[in-house]
Design a protein around this motif. Sequence first.
Motif, short mmCIF file in Angstrom:
data_model
loop_
_atom_site.label_atom_id
_atom_site.label_comp_id
_atom_site.label_asym_id
_atom_site.label_seq_id
_atom_site.Cartn_x
_atom_site.Cartn_y
_atom_site.Cartn_z
N ASP A 1 0.82 -1.20 0.00
CA ASP A 1 0.00 0.00 0.00
C ASP A 1 0.86 1.25 0.00
OD1 ASP A 1 -2.71 1.26 0.34
OD2 ASP A 1 -1.75 2.01 2.17
N ILE A 2 2.04 1.17 0.57
CA ILE A 2 2.95 2.32 0.65
C ILE A 2 3.94 2.30 -0.50
CG2 ILE A 2 4.63 3.49 2.13
CD1 ILE A 2 3.29 1.78 4.45
N PHE A 3 4.60 1.17 -0.66
CA PHE A 3 5.66 1.05 -1.64
C PHE A 3 5.14 1.18 -3.07
CE2 PHE A 3 9.19 -1.16 -3.80
CZ PHE A 3 10.28 -0.60 -3.15
N GLY A 4 3.91 0.74 -3.30
CA GLY A 4 3.38 0.75 -4.66
C GLY A 4 3.05 2.13 -5.19
N ALA A 5 2.72 3.07 -4.29
CA ALA A 5 2.31 4.40 -4.75
C ALA A 5 3.41 5.14 -5.50
CB ALA A 5 1.79 5.22 -3.57
N PRO A 6 4.61 5.32 -4.92
CA PRO A 6 5.66 6.00 -5.68
C PRO A 6 6.12 5.22 -6.90
CG PRO A 6 6.51 5.19 -3.58
CD PRO A 6 5.03 5.04 -3.54
N LEU A 7 6.08 3.88 -6.85
CA LEU A 7 6.44 3.10 -8.02
C LEU A 7 5.43 3.29 -9.15
CD1 LEU A 7 7.73 -0.32 -6.61
CD2 LEU A 7 9.04 1.67 -7.34
N ALA A 8 4.16 3.40 -8.78
CA ALA A 8 3.13 3.64 -9.80
C ALA A 8 3.33 5.00 -10.46
CB ALA A 8 1.75 3.54 -9.17
N LEU A 9 3.64 6.01 -9.65
CA LEU A 9 3.89 7.34 -10.20
C LEU A 9 5.11 7.33 -11.11
CD1 LEU A 9 3.15 9.75 -7.22
CD2 LEU A 9 1.92 9.58 -9.39
N GLU A 10 6.12 6.57 -10.72
CA GLU A 10 7.32 6.49 -11.56
C GLU A 10 6.98 5.90 -12.92
OE1 GLU A 10 10.71 4.92 -13.58
OE2 GLU A 10 9.19 3.66 -12.63
N ALA A 11 6.17 4.84 -12.93
CA ALA A 11 5.83 4.18 -14.19
C ALA A 11 4.83 4.98 -15.01
CB ALA A 11 5.28 2.78 -13.90
N LEU A 12 3.77 5.47 -14.35
CA LEU A 12 2.67 6.11 -15.08
C LEU A 12 2.96 7.56 -15.44
CD1 LEU A 12 -0.35 4.68 -13.05
CD2 LEU A 12 0.52 3.92 -15.28
N LEU A 13 3.83 8.22 -14.67
CA LEU A 13 4.10 9.63 -14.93
C LEU A 13 5.51 9.82 -15.50
CD1 LEU A 13 3.39 12.63 -14.73
CD2 LEU A 13 4.19 12.59 -12.35
N ALA A 14 6.51 9.51 -14.68
CA ALA A 14 7.88 9.82 -15.07
C ALA A 14 8.32 9.04 -16.31
CB ALA A 14 8.83 9.55 -13.90
N PHE A 15 8.10 7.73 -16.30
CA PHE A 15 8.58 6.92 -17.43
C PHE A 15 7.88 7.30 -18.72
CE2 PHE A 15 7.92 3.17 -20.14
CZ PHE A 15 9.21 3.02 -20.58
N PHE A 16 6.57 7.54 -18.67
CA PHE A 16 5.86 7.91 -19.89
C PHE A 16 6.30 9.28 -20.40
CE2 PHE A 16 2.87 4.49 -18.79
CZ PHE A 16 2.73 3.91 -20.02
N VAL A 17 6.63 10.18 -19.49
CA VAL A 17 7.18 11.48 -19.90
C VAL A 17 8.51 11.28 -20.62
CG1 VAL A 17 8.20 13.62 -19.04
CG2 VAL A 17 5.99 12.86 -18.17
N GLU A 18 9.38 10.47 -20.01
CA GLU A 18 10.69 10.22 -20.63
C GLU A 18 10.54 9.61 -22.02
OE1 GLU A 18 13.62 8.13 -18.09
OE2 GLU A 18 12.10 8.33 -16.52
N SER A 19 9.81 8.52 -22.12
CA SER A 19 9.73 7.78 -23.37
C SER A 19 9.01 8.57 -24.45
CB SER A 19 9.05 6.43 -23.16
OG SER A 19 7.78 6.59 -22.54
#
Length: 488
Positions: A89-107
């Motif tokens: 519940d805690i660890f997944g939130a920043p990982l989700a933001l990394e994948a859904l926000l940061a990574f998609f911005v980069e790619s």
Amino acid sequence: MEPVDLARWQFAITTVYHFLFVPVTIGLSLVVAAMHTAWLRTRRPEWLRLTKFFGKLFTINFALGLVTGIVQEFQFGMNWSDYSRFVGDIFGAPLALEALLAFFVESTFLGLWIFGWGRIPEKLHVATMWVVHVGTLLSAYFILAANSFMQNPVGFRYNPESGRAEMTDFVAILLNKVQLVAFPHIVTSAYMVGGAVVMGVALWLWRRAAAPGAHDADDVPMYRRATRLGAVLTLVASLGVIVSGDVQGKIMTEVQPMKMAAAEALYETEAGAGFSVLTIGSLDGQHEVFALKVPKVLAFMATGSPSGTVEGINPIKARNAELVAQIERTYGSDVARITADADYTPNIPLAYWTFRLMMGVGFASMALSALLLWVTRGSSRPPVSRWGMAAAAVAPLLPIFGNSFGWVFTETGRQPWLVNGLMTTAFGVSPSVSAAEIWTSMTVYTLLYAVLAVVEVRLFLRYVAHGAEPFHEPDEAPAEDAPLQFAY
């Protein structure tokens, strides 16, 4: 080997391998964006040539980093299901933001940069690479937020009915004190890597162009400029690494005193503790036989005062019973499968030497960049001795290895805790995964990574050997208000 040991080995192999690409991606994205901006402002052909040249190297590295990073996500469900259940519940939130926000911005914006030459307005085209760089920083921030929770758990409560840790304050997780000092340290070390890659590659090409009869002799000024630019970035970033690392050491002492004690193999509490460059101890590691120490340095690193007191390993171990009782009162007796008589110390030799290797190769990279700036001042000739070639080969590797040693220290120095003071590593491993299954997946991943390493190195060296492409005036971009079109 037990499944927990195999799971740790697998995660260590994939993580260290993946992190070879991460700082290169962050550092080179900054360099390419800066070079592209310099071309837009000055219209000097060498800046456009360098932009496209290092842009190719960046793209190769980005692709390999993407492939190796995907494996990390799967391992949480494969080998660490109890950990995922407990803190997902805690660890997944920043990982989700990394994948859904940061990574998609980069790619997305990297795709626009790669295919946007002559198709979108120049200013917008340059901006796409700056957005890619911002995306790499966001990605690093969210990943570090998740990792910082493991070092210093905050912003959660324990639900005894579900037996899980639940997030109560996402802002607290994003602004974790460990996160706020780890992020600038990681970013500046990545800038060091980016500068060192440019410095080493450009130095090699400079030496080749300056050789008698070289076909690219006219490129000497361009490669000299790139070499010195990389050296300046490496040197300036190394100063940022030192400052941020100093602050990080004091926060680490506050939240993880055992890790700081392990970094010095300091068994007894000591005021004004010195920092040992080299220590020879007894076979059990408990007693010092010989040590080459710099007085007061560890005390300053840990407390900010040369006369400060640094707590030793033995006194920290003596508090185990108190720690266990506190965890049991708060979370129940079965949360982390802990016992008062267990040994909660990391691998001391590993912590001791990775801490020194991290700093040692970092200082070596800093010294190399300073030396290179000195010997190339006011001269169009590169260092022609065999040491110059050695410097070109070693320059990119030093800060990359320094980053890896730093991560090994950070993660192994936290052991045996998976989440510091809350969950032990043995508790987080998947209970239904057998040793044979982990051996199988680890073998497959290792072989796959070996193939990818060959692909990465061959592509990288091939494009480095080719050098910067000749200058061609870029196609005229469409007007600012012209509609974008895709050609198939």
